[in-house]
Design a protein around this motif. Sequence first.
Motif, PDB file in Angstrom:
ATOM      1  N   LEU A 120     -88.988   3.961 -53.830  1.00  0.00           N
ATOM      2  CA  LEU A 120     -89.459   4.087 -52.453  1.00  0.00           C
ATOM      3  C   LEU A 120     -88.397   3.621 -51.462  1.00  0.00           C
ATOM      4  O   LEU A 120     -88.186   4.256 -50.411  1.00  0.00           O
ATOM      5  CB  LEU A 120     -90.745   3.281 -52.275  1.00  0.00           C
ATOM      6  N   ALA A 121     -87.704   2.540 -51.796  1.00  0.00           N
ATOM      7  CA  ALA A 121     -86.668   2.040 -50.894  1.00  0.00           C
ATOM      8  C   ALA A 121     -85.487   3.003 -50.803  1.00  0.00           C
ATOM      9  O   ALA A 121     -84.964   3.268 -49.710  1.00  0.00           O
ATOM     10  CB  ALA A 121     -86.187   0.664 -51.377  1.00  0.00           C
ATOM     11  N   VAL A 122     -85.075   3.565 -51.930  1.00  0.00           N
ATOM     12  CA  VAL A 122     -83.965   4.517 -51.917  1.00  0.00           C
ATOM     13  C   VAL A 122     -84.341   5.784 -51.158  1.00  0.00           C
ATOM     14  O   VAL A 122     -83.540   6.330 -50.391  1.00  0.00           O
ATOM     15  CB  VAL A 122     -83.534   4.840 -53.361  1.00  0.00           C
ATOM     16  N   PHE A 123     -85.565   6.252 -51.330  1.00  0.00           N
ATOM     17  CA  PHE A 123     -85.990   7.450 -50.618  1.00  0.00           C
ATOM     18  C   PHE A 123     -86.083   7.207 -49.118  1.00  0.00           C
ATOM     19  O   PHE A 123     -85.737   8.076 -48.314  1.00  0.00           O
ATOM     20  CB  PHE A 123     -87.345   7.921 -51.153  1.00  0.00           C
ATOM     21  N   ALA A 124     -86.552   6.013 -48.723  1.00  0.00           N
ATOM     22  CA  ALA A 124     -86.622   5.705 -47.298  1.00  0.00           C
ATOM     23  C   ALA A 124     -85.229   5.572 -46.684  1.00  0.00           C
ATOM     24  O   ALA A 124     -85.026   5.900 -45.504  1.00  0.00           O
ATOM     25  CB  ALA A 124     -87.415   4.415 -47.081  1.00  0.00           C
ATOM     26  N   TRP A 125     -84.258   5.146 -47.478  1.00  0.00           N
ATOM     27  CA  TRP A 125     -82.888   4.978 -46.970  1.00  0.00           C
ATOM     28  C   TRP A 125     -82.153   6.308 -46.910  1.00  0.00           C
ATOM     29  O   TRP A 125     -81.497   6.616 -45.922  1.00  0.00           O
ATOM     30  CB  TRP A 125     -82.140   3.990 -47.850  1.00  0.00           C
ATOM     31  N   ARG A 126     -82.263   7.116 -47.946  1.00  0.00           N
ATOM     32  CA  ARG A 126     -81.593   8.411 -48.008  1.00  0.00           C
ATOM     33  C   ARG A 126     -82.604   9.456 -48.436  1.00  0.00           C
ATOM     34  O   ARG A 126     -82.792   9.735 -49.610  1.00  0.00           O
ATOM     35  CB  ARG A 126     -80.408   8.362 -48.988  1.00  0.00           C
ATOM     36  N   ARG A 127     -83.279  10.010 -47.417  1.00  0.00           N
ATOM     37  CA  ARG A 127     -84.378  10.931 -47.682  1.00  0.00           C
ATOM     38  C   ARG A 127     -83.900  12.239 -48.297  1.00  0.00           C
ATOM     39  O   ARG A 127     -84.666  12.917 -48.998  1.00  0.00           O
ATOM     40  CB  ARG A 127     -85.132  11.211 -46.378  1.00  0.00           C
ATOM     41  N   ARG A 128     -82.650  12.623 -48.059  1.00  0.00           N
ATOM     42  CA  ARG A 128     -82.184  13.912 -48.558  1.00  0.00           C
ATOM     43  C   ARG A 128     -82.043  13.928 -50.073  1.00  0.00           C
ATOM     44  O   ARG A 128     -81.978  14.977 -50.687  1.00  0.00           O
ATOM     45  CB  ARG A 128     -80.836  14.254 -47.924  1.00  0.00           C
ATOM     46  N   GLY A 129     -81.925  12.759 -50.715  1.00  0.00           N
ATOM     47  CA  GLY A 129     -81.797  12.705 -52.161  1.00  0.00           C
ATOM     48  C   GLY A 129     -80.415  13.104 -52.620  1.00  0.00           C
ATOM     49  O   GLY A 129     -79.422  12.965 -51.906  1.00  0.00           O
ATOM     50  N   GLY A 130     -80.332  13.624 -53.827  1.00  0.00           N
ATOM     51  CA  GLY A 130     -79.052  14.001 -54.400  1.00  0.00           C
ATOM     52  C   GLY A 130     -78.951  13.558 -55.842  1.00  0.00           C
ATOM     53  O   GLY A 130     -79.605  12.591 -56.268  1.00  0.00           O
ATOM     54  N   VAL A 131     -78.133  14.253 -56.606  1.00  0.00           N
ATOM     55  CA  VAL A 131     -78.001  13.937 -58.024  1.00  0.00           C
ATOM     56  C   VAL A 131     -77.411  12.545 -58.232  1.00  0.00           C
ATOM     57  O   VAL A 131     -77.874  11.771 -59.077  1.00  0.00           O
ATOM     58  CB  VAL A 131     -77.137  15.010 -58.714  1.00  0.00           C
ATOM     59  N   LEU A 132     -76.399  12.208 -57.457  1.00  0.00           N
ATOM     60  CA  LEU A 132     -75.750  10.903 -57.618  1.00  0.00           C
ATOM     61  C   LEU A 132     -76.702   9.756 -57.301  1.00  0.00           C
ATOM     62  O   LEU A 132     -76.673   8.709 -57.965  1.00  0.00           O
ATOM     63  CB  LEU A 132     -74.506  10.823 -56.738  1.00  0.00           C
ATOM     64  N   LEU A 133     -77.552   9.930 -56.300  1.00  0.00           N
ATOM     65  CA  LEU A 133     -78.501   8.868 -55.968  1.00  0.00           C
ATOM     66  C   LEU A 133     -79.523   8.685 -57.079  1.00  0.00           C
ATOM     67  O   LEU A 133     -79.917   7.554 -57.395  1.00  0.00           O
ATOM     68  CB  LEU A 133     -79.204   9.205 -54.651  1.00  0.00           C
ATOM     69  N   VAL A 134     -79.950   9.786 -57.684  1.00  0.00           N
ATOM     70  CA  VAL A 134     -80.914   9.681 -58.779  1.00  0.00           C
ATOM     71  C   VAL A 134     -80.280   9.013 -59.995  1.00  0.00           C
ATOM     72  O   VAL A 134     -80.894   8.163 -60.652  1.00  0.00           O
ATOM     73  CB  VAL A 134     -81.441  11.087 -59.131  1.00  0.00           C
ATOM     74  N   VAL A 135     -79.039   9.378 -60.306  1.00  0.00           N
ATOM     75  CA  VAL A 135     -78.331   8.743 -61.422  1.00  0.00           C
ATOM     76  C   VAL A 135     -78.134   7.249 -61.155  1.00  0.00           C
ATOM     77  O   VAL A 135     -78.309   6.409 -62.057  1.00  0.00           O
ATOM     78  CB  VAL A 135     -76.977   9.443 -61.665  1.00  0.00           C
ATOM     79  N   ALA A 136     -77.781   6.904 -59.926  1.00  0.00           N
ATOM     80  CA  ALA A 136     -77.611   5.489 -59.579  1.00  0.00           C
ATOM     81  C   ALA A 136     -78.921   4.729 -59.702  1.00  0.00           C
ATOM     82  O   ALA A 136     -78.942   3.575 -60.160  1.00  0.00           O
ATOM     83  CB  ALA A 136     -77.056   5.373 -58.156  1.00  0.00           C
TER      84      ALA A 136
END
Length: 227
Positions: A120-136
């Motif tokens: 939830l915190a990552v999605f609120a910070w970077r709503r666009r997402g991305g493969v690298l964010l999911v891997v991180a």
Amino acid sequence: MTAPLTPPPPPHEPPPQHAWPQAPGGYAGSAAAPHAAYGQDGPGMKTELREAAVITVLVALGGMLLGLLWTWLAPRVPLVGDVMDGNWVVYFKDTEGEQAIGVDGTFSLLAMACGAVSALAVFAWRRRGGVLLVVALALGGLLGSLLAWRLGVWLGPSQDVLAQAKAAGKGVTFSAPLKLGAKGALLAWSLAALLVHLGLTALFGPRDPEAYGPQAPYPKPHEGPSA
């Protein structure tokens, strides 16, 4: 007497170079390329790598909180020490107890809660997402679980059960050290984070704009005169 028939003047034909208007940013007679209208997609690889590194470190550090909660909330496994033939032996006080299963279950539930919060915190910070964010997010959850496991074992009761039995005395109950029997619980944080982040992206994530706009409806077929 009739006037002579003169042919009509030929229609004015524009020069070939002006046959079709020049479309801005593209070739003559064609619309502008979709990528020219929307610009660059995303902030760039360097920025995404930097953000992924930050997310991995912050999520992994969250394992300290998980380790503290696990040490505090996990049930204790009672042990008893005894002396047989001059040697100390340690055995379970309740052989049919489920405290050991409760230790693993507590870790799994807390890890899933941490995974949901981090997603939830990552999605609120970077709503666009991305493969690298999911891997991180997944890698940080795994590292955080490993940190929480080792921290909980370190903060929990001593690993030297014989020393504990001697210190407690013969027949006195003491707590067994924290032990994670089901190592698959270390993946609970990452799996929960991925599922929650996927659900949030599917429900509230940004939508890609249509490249060519809405398509006009097809014209109805021509109906002939009714008899």
